[in-house]
Design a protein around this motif. Structure first.
Motif, short mmCIF file in Angstrom:
data_model
loop_
_atom_site.label_atom_id
_atom_site.label_comp_id
_atom_site.label_asym_id
_atom_site.label_seq_id
_atom_site.Cartn_x
_atom_site.Cartn_y
_atom_site.Cartn_z
N ARG A 1 67.56 -34.07 -30.25
CA ARG A 1 67.27 -35.46 -30.60
C ARG A 1 68.13 -36.42 -29.77
O ARG A 1 69.13 -36.97 -30.23
CB ARG A 1 67.54 -35.69 -32.09
CG ARG A 1 66.52 -35.06 -33.02
CD ARG A 1 65.30 -35.91 -33.18
NE ARG A 1 65.59 -37.24 -33.71
CZ ARG A 1 64.66 -38.16 -33.90
NH1 ARG A 1 63.40 -37.91 -33.60
NH2 ARG A 1 64.98 -39.35 -34.38
N ALA A 2 67.73 -36.64 -28.52
CA ALA A 2 68.48 -37.55 -27.65
C ALA A 2 68.56 -38.95 -28.24
O ALA A 2 69.55 -39.67 -28.06
CB ALA A 2 67.83 -37.59 -26.27
N GLU A 3 67.50 -39.35 -28.98
CA GLU A 3 67.49 -40.68 -29.57
C GLU A 3 68.54 -40.84 -30.68
O GLU A 3 68.83 -41.95 -31.11
CB GLU A 3 66.10 -41.03 -30.10
CG GLU A 3 65.51 -40.02 -31.06
CD GLU A 3 64.68 -38.94 -30.40
OE1 GLU A 3 63.47 -38.87 -30.71
OE2 GLU A 3 65.23 -38.16 -29.60
N ASP A 4 69.10 -39.73 -31.15
CA ASP A 4 70.13 -39.77 -32.19
C ASP A 4 71.55 -39.72 -31.62
O ASP A 4 72.52 -39.71 -32.38
CB ASP A 4 69.98 -38.58 -33.15
CG ASP A 4 68.66 -38.59 -33.91
OD1 ASP A 4 67.92 -39.59 -33.80
OD2 ASP A 4 68.36 -37.59 -34.59
N LYS A 5 71.66 -39.68 -30.31
CA LYS A 5 72.95 -39.43 -29.68
C LYS A 5 74.03 -40.41 -30.13
O LYS A 5 75.15 -40.01 -30.48
CB LYS A 5 72.81 -39.48 -28.16
CG LYS A 5 74.11 -39.17 -27.40
CD LYS A 5 73.88 -39.17 -25.90
CE LYS A 5 75.17 -38.87 -25.15
NZ LYS A 5 74.96 -38.86 -23.67
N ALA A 6 73.72 -41.71 -30.13
CA ALA A 6 74.73 -42.71 -30.46
C ALA A 6 75.17 -42.59 -31.92
O ALA A 6 76.37 -42.68 -32.22
CB ALA A 6 74.20 -44.11 -30.17
N VAL A 7 74.22 -42.40 -32.82
CA VAL A 7 74.57 -42.28 -34.24
C VAL A 7 75.42 -41.04 -34.47
O VAL A 7 76.44 -41.08 -35.19
CB VAL A 7 73.30 -42.23 -35.11
CG1 VAL A 7 73.64 -41.93 -36.57
CG2 VAL A 7 72.55 -43.56 -35.01
#
Length: 434
Positions: A62-68
């Motif tokens: 889940r690259a889109e979850d990286k910051a979280v």
């Protein structure tokens, strides 16, 4: 569509679990439907005690979850200053095919995720999971939603995400097309698409060129057409065939959808159709709720809902939609920093931290006691009360057979006759079963 009376969150999740585990009793015999094991049993192969120190490699897709997740990792380090977390992220299609090779031996993935179904079972059989049965962390989860992380009475992993694998809707577009509710039958769904097209929208954006997501729509297309809830388990076993009438009906319905898809749909990537949807040019995105955060990241301001195609008459429809519990978290049996990996799993499983993940990423979770504040999660939360089936496409244990089945839909959208596409796929399935 009609929904159940108002329920508290725990009751809603239990009802959701019943939709996939109780009502879909035959599907329970396949992967992901196993009931949660007795958490009082003793664990084995897991260093549950010891100093929480060292660098924890967290492998996921889940690259889109990286910051979280980076923020949660930083909070974890504040609690355990001798530890650290490094994310190892691969695209979902690559993760599906290469994760086992990469995490075996703990070269990466002290804590790792697995897809429900074939990948989960492969990782279990390879001995990579350190069993979690008997650890306190299992009790943090809704018991009737973690069956996909268990096998033969042992809890190897914990499905973290609760997602809906059916088209994401731009409700502004639907209202402009004259629709304020989800269609209740196939004719109504085609009418919705026709009305969206008349208003200048691409009615249904479908990533036909992305094997990881092209098959998501198939979940909803078969949920009411199939003669039993374990339809894909039976195709894999040979009890059903893709040349059977119910599956040919599904393929013929894909042919009916074709005029409503974007140009060159069979070659479209998920990124391309997500961009089309985020720009407000498409009414429906044929992936799932897991795309909500990605669409928002591209600047979309319109409200969301979920709309699954009902492929039968309203009277014959068993289900309104599809859910899945996936992103199965587990500790690597070969990890040199198991205490730290388990501690990070426990940290992610705390309701406050799970809530930070859920609200930050736009993903419902299976952890007990999470408070949802994300507006998009609130918008689709009514689906927690509706008649949903556990995503059928993950019943396949043989990915070659799954690919053959899913490719029939791409072939039909590309212009092939449903009967020809089915016959060609069935030959492949028979060869793989031999």
């Amino acid at each position: 569509m009609p929904s159940s009376p108002s329920l508290d969150r725990r009751a809603m999740l239990r009802l959701l679990g019943a939709a996939g585990i109780g009502l879909a009793a035959t599907a329970c015999a396949g992967p992901g439907g196993t009931a949660a094991p007795d958490a009082s049993a003793s664990p084995s192969g897991l260093a549950a005690s010891g100093a929480v120190k060292g660098a924890v490699s967290f492998a996921h897709w889940r690259a889109e979850d990286k910051a979280v997740l980076a923020g949660l990792g930083a909070a974890f380090v504040k609690k355990y200053p001798d530890a650290s977390v490094v994310q190892d992220i691969s695209p979902s299609a690559d993760y599906q095919s290469t994760a086992l090779r990469r995490i075996r031996g703990s070269k990466t993935g002290d804590l790792f995720t697995a897809f429900r179904g074939a990948q989960f079972e492969q990782v279990v059989k390879a001995g990579v999971y350190a069993p979690l049965t008997g650890t306190d962390v299992v009790g943090a989860y809704q018991a009737d939603l973690i069956g996909p992380g268990a096998l033969k009475g042992v809890q190897y992993g914990l499905p973290y995400q609760l997602v809906f694998n059916m088209p994401l809707a731009n409700t502004d577009a639907l209202e402009k097309a004259g629709h304020t509710g989800a269609p209740e039958d196939w004719d109504g769904f085609l009418q919705l698409l026709d009305d969206l097209k008349s208003k200048g929208y691409t009615p249904l954006a479908w990533p036909g060129g992305d094997t990881a997501n092209a098959g998501q729509l198939l979940n909803a297309m078969v949920m009411n057409n199939a003669p039993s809830d374990d339809m894909f388990t039976k195709i894999e076993s040979g009890a059903y065939k893709v040349t059977d009438d119910w599956f040919l009906t599904t393929l013929k319905q894909y042919a009916e959808l074709t005029p409503y898809l974007q140009a060159r749909a069979t070659g479209s990537t998920t990124d391309a159709v997500t961009q089309l949807f985020a720009q407000g040019k498409a009414g429906l995105l044929a992936t799932g709720s897991f795309q909500m955060a990605g669409v928002r990241a591209l600047g979309a301001k319109f409200p969301f809902d979920l709309v699954a195609p009902i492929t039968t008459t309203a009277a014959k429809a068993k289900y309104e939609g599809v859910f899945n519990t996936t992103f199965i978290l587990g500790v690597n049996s070969a990890s040199k920093v198991q205490p730290a990996a388990l501690a990070f799993l426990e940290f992610l499983s705390d309701p406050v931290n799970a809530g930070a993940y859920a609200n930050g990423t736009g993903q419902h979770v299976t952890v007990e006691g999470v408070a949802y504040t994300n507006p998009d999660l609130k918008a689709v939360s009514p689906w927690l009360k509706r008649r949903t089936v556990l995503a059928p496409r993950f019943q396949f244990l043989n990915l070659d057979i799954r690919t053959a089945v899913e490719n029939t839909t791409v072939a039909v959208v590309g212009g092939k006759k449903p009967e020809q596409a089915a016959e060609e796929a069935q030959r492949v399935i028979d060869q793989k079963r031999a």
